[in-house]
Structure formats: C-alpha cells, structure tokens
Design an enzyme around this catalytic site. Structure first.
Site, PDB file in Angstrom:
ATOM      1  N   ALA A   1       1.064  -1.080  -0.113  1.00 17.86           N
ATOM      2  CA  ALA A   1       0.275   0.142  -0.045  1.00 17.86           C
ATOM      3  C   ALA A   1       0.758   1.603  -0.014  1.00 17.86           C
ATOM      4  O   ALA A   1       0.086   1.909  -0.017  1.00 17.86           O
ATOM      5  CB  ALA A   1      -1.273   0.054   1.305  1.00 17.86           C
ATOM      6  N   ALA A   2       1.988   1.057  -0.356  1.00 17.75           N
ATOM      7  CA  ALA A   2       2.700   2.187  -0.670  1.00 17.75           C
ATOM      8  C   ALA A   2       2.272   3.127  -1.453  1.00 17.75           C
ATOM      9  O   ALA A   2       2.500   4.471  -1.835  1.00 17.75           O
ATOM     10  CB  ALA A   2       4.442   1.951  -0.283  1.00 17.75           C
ATOM     11  N   GLY A   3       2.094   2.577  -2.592  1.00 12.95           N
ATOM     12  CA  GLY A   3       1.740   3.108  -4.019  1.00 12.95           C
ATOM     13  C   GLY A   3       0.173   3.620  -3.545  1.00 12.95           C
ATOM     14  O   GLY A   3       0.565   4.870  -4.021  1.00 12.95           O
ATOM     15  N   ASP A   4      -0.268   3.096  -2.987  1.00 14.22           N
ATOM     16  CA  ASP A   4      -1.730   3.787  -2.906  1.00 14.22           C
ATOM     17  C   ASP A   4      -1.491   5.333  -1.354  1.00 14.22           C
ATOM     18  O   ASP A   4      -2.651   5.770  -1.903  1.00 14.22           O
ATOM     19  CB  ASP A   4      -3.013   2.505  -1.923  1.00 14.22           C
ATOM     20  CG  ASP A   4      -2.672   1.572  -3.351  1.00 14.22           C
ATOM     21  OD1 ASP A   4      -2.455   1.056  -4.271  1.00 14.22           O
ATOM     22  OD2 ASP A   4      -2.675   0.274  -2.027  1.00 14.22           O
TER      23      ASP A   4
HETATM   24  O1  RIB Z   1      -1.613  -1.554  -3.807  1.00 15.92           O
HETATM   25  C1  RIB Z   1      -1.886  -3.087  -2.217  1.00 15.92           C
HETATM   26  C2  RIB Z   1      -3.554  -3.428  -2.173  1.00 15.92           C
HETATM   27  O2  RIB Z   1      -3.191  -4.969  -3.511  1.00 15.92           O
HETATM   28  C3  RIB Z   1      -3.672  -4.262  -0.908  1.00 15.92           C
HETATM   29  O3  RIB Z   1      -4.631  -4.124   0.107  1.00 15.92           O
HETATM   30  C4  RIB Z   1      -4.306  -5.620  -2.193  1.00 15.92           C
HETATM   31  O4  RIB Z   1      -5.918  -5.829  -1.647  1.00 15.92           O
HETATM   32  C5  RIB Z   1      -3.608  -5.388  -3.393  1.00 15.92           C
HETATM   33  O5  RIB Z   1      -5.276  -4.967  -4.272  1.00 15.92           O
END
Ligand code: RIB
Length: 305
Positions: free
Chosen positions: A250-253
């Site tokens: 989730a760093a990119g998110d």
């Molecule tokens: O970017 C991380 C996410 O990728 C995770 O939370 C997982 O659910 C996938 O979708």
C-alpha cells in the site's frame, strides 16, 4: 469544506502472511504470522486521501459475506462516504499476500465482488462523480468500468488520476486523452510504454512515450528512489525520505491518495508529490495495507522533524 476526492475501484480483504522469504514455485514455507487486514487498491487510496485531509467518496462493490461488511466498516470508520459502495451476492475481493523479511511482497488477487462494478452501476452514482474535485481509478475492477469512469471524469471537467495497477499490458489507446495524471510504478510504466524501466533515464524515456500516447502528466514511482514527474515541459526527480521499511504493501496507494488529497486542497504538483512521498515513506515503516497509512498530523510532524 475539504475538497472532494472520489475513488472508483476495488475493496479487498488482505490475507497476509509473513515469511523469511517469498516461496519458489512448488515450495512450502513455514510462515511467521498471519493477519486479516482491510485492503484493495481503491479502498487503500480512499483511506489515504481521507486520513490526509480530503472529503472522500468510494465507488465500488463488496460481497454479501462477512468480509464485505468489514471492508465497508473500515471505510465508514474513516468518515468515507459509502453510498456508492454496493453489496452484491457472493464473495468479496480477496488478496493473498506474502511479505518477506526484506519487506518485499508477492500478491495474488481474486476479484470477487470487484468484478460486479459495471459501467451501468457507476452510472447510478453519477451525482457522486459530479461532486468530485478529483477522481482516482486503478485497474482492479473491469476494464470497461475504468474506461467509462475516466471518460465521464473528463466530460465532467474533473481532475482525473489513473494509477494503472496492476498492469501487465498496454492500456486501451482511447483512455489516455482522459487522464490528467498517470501514476505507474516502474514495472507498470514498462508494461504500458513497451520500454524497459530500470533507471532514471529509462523512466524518462517511458514517461515521454506515455505523454506522446496522450497522458497529460506522468509520475513514475520508483520505490526508495522517489519518483519521476514528467510533463510536456520536462522532468523532475523527487527523492524519497529515507526510512527503515517493514512492509511496502500500500505504499503506492498511500502516495496516490496523498497526492490526490494535496492536489484537491489546491497544492501545486511539486508540493503534492513531496507530501505523497512523505506519507508513503511513513506507510512502509508499518505492517499491513490500511493500518499502515498515516494521518495528516503524522505527515506534518515528520516534515517538521
Ligand atoms: O496495493 C496494495 C493492495 O493490492 C493490497 O491491499 C491488496 O488488496 C491488493 O489490491
């Protein structure tokens, strides 16, 4: 009123194991721990934008199982508007994640309810899109839905961000004209551009090609090396803060959600990128997807320390 960010995308329950290293094909490893964590690229970006200062609405689908209720509850706990999160019969999206001792991960996702997010369903929530300042999409829902959302965002005159994740092949050519900010990582930039991306110079070449294909501006995230911003006017390399990584999930998110929140709040691109990078750096110091995403005050404290 905080600016309004609308995220159109996936919600997944992450089933996370930690192991000394990632398994090879056919190999069984003894894991060190297991956790069930709310995730999904769409939901993670929504949580990031909300914790980092934006008013956020989520457009997506969860299943009629216990994971669905938990995924919705995790967003509601962040004051994210979920009127456009539909519950559909069947299983929620899941992600099977292994994180190794070097904080690298391997992820397999099963779309489940995310596959039910159709263009027609998005059409039912057009008022939500109309209220947006910034619209963010990723690629964990059907392609037809992403294409529809990008074009609708453009028609409505919104700032449109596409995080093309996960991507293993080029995007439909007619999507590019609707994208203000395309934010791939290195492997995604390579898949989209058809060029290898393994250095700053090669990232510049890929970004140049993606702009030639029609993307407004491109930000290629480079992990610990920061990010490369490209516009028709040139490039800028933003170095990332140095931190000790525990889990990069989730760093990119977090970067995308933080960038969008800052942009929606009226910050300039350079400031929004630096803000997103600090948020992403903080996220890798903690385990899990949504639990790792920092708050606005944590980012502020880090920036002033
Ligand atoms: O970017 C991380 C996410 O990728 C995770 O939370 C997982 O659910 C996938 O979708």
């Amino acid at each position: 009123m905080p600016a309004n960010v609308v995220v159109i995308g996936s919600l997944n329950m992450d089933l996370v194991t930690r192991a000394p290293r990632l398994p090879r094909g056919g190999e069984t490893l003894i894991g060190e721990s297991f956790a069930t964590v709310s995730g999904g690229k769409g939901a993670n970006q929504a949580v990031a934008a909300a914790r980092l200062g934006a008013q956020v609405s989520m457009v997506g689908c969860v299943g009629s199982d216990a994971y669905g209720e938990a995924l919705r509850g995790a967003l509601l706990a962040e004051q994210i508007d979920c009127q456009a999160v539909s519950t559909v019969d069947g299983s929620s999206g899941v992600a099977l994640i292994v994180v190794d001792d070097n904080s690298q991960n391997a992820i397999v996702i099963v779309a489940g309810a995310n596959g039910a997010l159709t263009p027609a369903l998005i059409g039912c929530f057009d008022a939500v899109l109309q209220a947006a300042d910034v619209i963010i999409c990723q690629l964990e829902v059907p392609d037809a839905t992403v294409g529809h959302a990008l074009k609708r965002g453009r028609e409505l005159g919104k700032t449109v961000i596409l995080n093309p994740a996960p991507a293993s092949q080029p995007l439909p050519a007619d999507w590019y004209a609707s994208i203000d900010y395309l934010i791939p990582n290195e492997s995604e930039a390579s898949a989209l551009s058809g060029l290898p991306v393994d250095s700053l110079q090669s990232a510049e070449a890929a970004a140049t090609r993606l702009i030639a294909m029609g993307a407004g501006k491109v930000i290629i995230t480079l992990g610990a090396q920061g990010s490369l911003f490209a516009s028709g006017d040139g490039f800028e390399h933003f170095l990332a803060p140095v931190v000790k990584a525990v889990d990069t999930t989730a760093a990119g998110d977090t970067f995308v959600g933080g960038f969008a929140a800052a942009l929606a709040a009226g910050k300039g691109e350079a400031e929004a990128i630096r803000f997103g990078q600090v948020a992403a750096a903080l996220s890798v110091t903690r385990a899990g997807a949504q639990p790792s995403i920092p708050t606005l005050s944590e980012v502020t404290v880090f920036k002033t320390s």
